[in-house]
Design a protein around this motif. Structure first.
Motif, short mmCIF file in Angstrom:
data_model
loop_
_atom_site.label_atom_id
_atom_site.label_comp_id
_atom_site.label_asym_id
_atom_site.label_seq_id
_atom_site.Cartn_x
_atom_site.Cartn_y
_atom_site.Cartn_z
N ALA A 134 49.29 31.44 26.97
CA ALA A 134 47.91 31.64 27.41
C ALA A 134 47.36 32.95 26.90
N ARG A 135 48.14 34.01 26.98
CA ARG A 135 47.62 35.32 26.59
C ARG A 135 47.44 35.44 25.08
N GLU A 136 48.42 34.98 24.33
CA GLU A 136 48.33 35.17 22.88
C GLU A 136 47.38 34.18 22.21
N VAL A 137 47.38 32.93 22.67
CA VAL A 137 46.44 31.96 22.10
C VAL A 137 45.02 32.35 22.47
N ASN A 138 44.80 32.77 23.71
CA ASN A 138 43.47 33.22 24.11
C ASN A 138 43.04 34.45 23.31
N ALA A 139 43.96 35.38 23.12
CA ALA A 139 43.64 36.58 22.34
C ALA A 139 43.25 36.21 20.91
N TYR A 140 43.96 35.26 20.33
CA TYR A 140 43.66 34.86 18.96
C TYR A 140 42.32 34.13 18.88
N LEU A 141 42.10 33.17 19.75
CA LEU A 141 40.92 32.33 19.64
C LEU A 141 39.65 33.01 20.14
N SER A 142 39.76 33.99 21.01
CA SER A 142 38.56 34.55 21.63
C SER A 142 38.17 35.93 21.10
N TRP A 143 38.98 36.56 20.26
CA TRP A 143 38.66 37.87 19.70
C TRP A 143 38.44 37.70 18.20
N PRO A 144 37.20 37.51 17.76
CA PRO A 144 36.94 37.17 16.35
C PRO A 144 37.51 38.16 15.34
N ALA A 145 37.40 39.46 15.60
CA ALA A 145 37.89 40.46 14.64
C ALA A 145 39.41 40.36 14.50
N ARG A 146 40.09 40.18 15.61
CA ARG A 146 41.55 40.09 15.55
C ARG A 146 41.99 38.75 14.97
N ARG A 147 41.21 37.73 15.21
CA ARG A 147 41.50 36.42 14.61
C ARG A 147 41.44 36.53 13.09
N ARG A 148 40.39 37.18 12.59
CA ARG A 148 40.27 37.36 11.14
C ARG A 148 41.41 38.23 10.60
N ALA A 149 41.78 39.27 11.35
CA ALA A 149 42.85 40.17 10.90
C ALA A 149 44.19 39.45 10.86
N ALA A 150 44.48 38.61 11.87
CA ALA A 150 45.74 37.87 11.88
C ALA A 150 45.80 36.88 10.72
N ARG A 151 44.69 36.18 10.47
CA ARG A 151 44.65 35.25 9.34
C ARG A 151 44.85 35.99 8.02
N GLN A 152 44.24 37.18 7.91
CA GLN A 152 44.37 37.93 6.67
C GLN A 152 45.80 38.42 6.48
N ALA A 153 46.46 38.83 7.57
CA ALA A 153 47.85 39.28 7.46
C ALA A 153 48.74 38.16 6.93
N VAL A 154 48.52 36.95 7.41
CA VAL A 154 49.31 35.80 6.94
C VAL A 154 48.95 35.47 5.50
N ALA A 155 47.67 35.47 5.18
CA ALA A 155 47.24 35.18 3.81
C ALA A 155 47.81 36.20 2.84
N ASP A 156 47.82 37.47 3.23
CA ASP A 156 48.35 38.52 2.36
C ASP A 156 49.83 38.29 2.06
N MET A 157 50.60 37.86 3.08
CA MET A 157 52.02 37.61 2.87
C MET A 157 52.24 36.38 1.98
N ILE A 158 51.43 35.36 2.16
CA ILE A 158 51.55 34.19 1.28
C ILE A 158 51.27 34.59 -0.15
N GLY A 159 50.23 35.40 -0.35
CA GLY A 159 49.90 35.85 -1.70
C GLY A 159 50.96 36.73 -2.31
N ALA A 160 51.60 37.57 -1.48
CA ALA A 160 52.62 38.49 -1.99
C ALA A 160 53.95 37.78 -2.28
N VAL A 161 54.35 36.88 -1.39
CA VAL A 161 55.66 36.22 -1.51
C VAL A 161 55.59 35.00 -2.43
N ARG A 162 54.46 34.32 -2.46
CA ARG A 162 54.27 33.10 -3.24
C ARG A 162 55.38 32.07 -2.97
N PRO A 163 55.55 31.72 -1.70
CA PRO A 163 56.63 30.79 -1.36
C PRO A 163 56.29 29.36 -1.76
#
Length: 283
Positions: A134-163
């Motif tokens: 409840a706390r983490e899903v709510n934090a992700y879905l309801s805080w737009p800036a942090r939602r964008r930051a979390a998505r960017q962190a994952v995208a950056d790792m995909i781009g760096a690792v190229r799995p």
């Protein structure tokens, strides 16, 4: 051989300094379980690739902490309580007496105890998962800036690792799904969602970006094949099969245990996970 990249789920905040340190710590903890999964699948002769982890938990914490060990569902705020209730109600739908006996009027603590008894899950274990979810899903879905930051962190790792293979667990499957849609140039040959809550109606599914169209989500453009795995008793992965709402290529169920019904380590130790990965180990 390219590394495997995992996107962690709920309950993975590590207070160790830089995100890269947390990522390495989690990867080191998970790799033996991944190796165990290959052995269980009869694939112990194969070289198991390096495991990397895309880390974003630090972006969803309040005051630098995560309540992974919290079990008091009554301490959730109103938005978190609403999410927990929606999730517990969805998890309880498998039991015919749920609606017939009017259980939707139960308080969150009563709902949790009712579901725990019928799923034969220790109430304390379920409470810990409920609070973290409840706390983490709510934090992700309801805080737009942090939602964008979390998505960017994952995208950056995909781009760096190229799995070739991306393993996305729990809330991490939501973050990865949105990150891949937001960055269509990123590509993976195989997306494996593990214990995914992507299909939870209302609470998660209807809040996705991009928004589902006619009750259907879309496969991210850079994904070749999508495999979804869920434990039969995983209460976070409801519904367990995503095929009714997403164009997954293969849905399957695995058994990872009553107490460990949702952990990433338990999913990596499953032979089904290893079997899904194995065809993609060669360049």
């Amino acid at each position: 051989m390219r590394p495997l990249l995992a996107v962690h789920g709920i309950g993975n905040y590590e207070d160790v300094g830089a995100p890269s340190e947390a990522s390495a710590l989690i990867a080191g903890r998970l790799r033996p379980q991944l190796v165990s999964g290959f052995a269980r699948a009869g694939l112990g002769h194969l070289q198991v690739p390096e495991l990397r982890v895309a880390y974003y938990a630090d972006l969803l914490t309040r005051q630098g902490r995560q309540d992974a060990e919290e079990t008091d569902i009554d301490r959730l705020d109103d938005d978190e309580t609403a999410l927990a209730v929606a999730w517990l109600a969805t998890a309880a739908e498998a039991f015919p007496e749920w609606r017939r006996q009017g259980h939707l009027t139960l308080m969150p603590r009563q709902m949790l105890d009712w579901v725990a008894r019928r799923r034969s899950v220790p109430a304390e274990v379920l409470a810990r998962v409920a609070v973290a979810f409840a706390r983490e899903v709510n934090a992700y879905l309801s805080w737009p800036a942090r939602r964008r930051a979390a998505r960017q962190a994952v995208a950056d790792m995909i781009g760096a690792v190229r799995p070739r293979v991306l393993l996305a667990h729990s809330l991490g499957s939501v973050v990865a799904y949105e990150a891949l849609h937001a960055h269509p140039a990123l590509s993976v040959d195989l997306l494996v969602t593990l214990g995914s809550p992507l299909g939870i109606p209302g609470a998660v599914f209807d809040a996705l970006d991009p928004e589902p169209v006619q009750e259907r989500g879309a496969k991210p453009p850079g994904v070749g094949r999508w495999v979804n795995l869920a434990d039969q008793g995983d209460l976070v992965a409801v519904p367990r099969r995503l095929g009714g709402r997403f164009p997954v290529d293969h849905d399957d169920e695995t058994a990872i245990g009553v107490v460990q019904f949702h952990t990433l380590g338990a999913y990596l130790a499953s032979g089904l996970t290893a079997a899904a990965i194995a065809p993609y180990l060669e360049e």
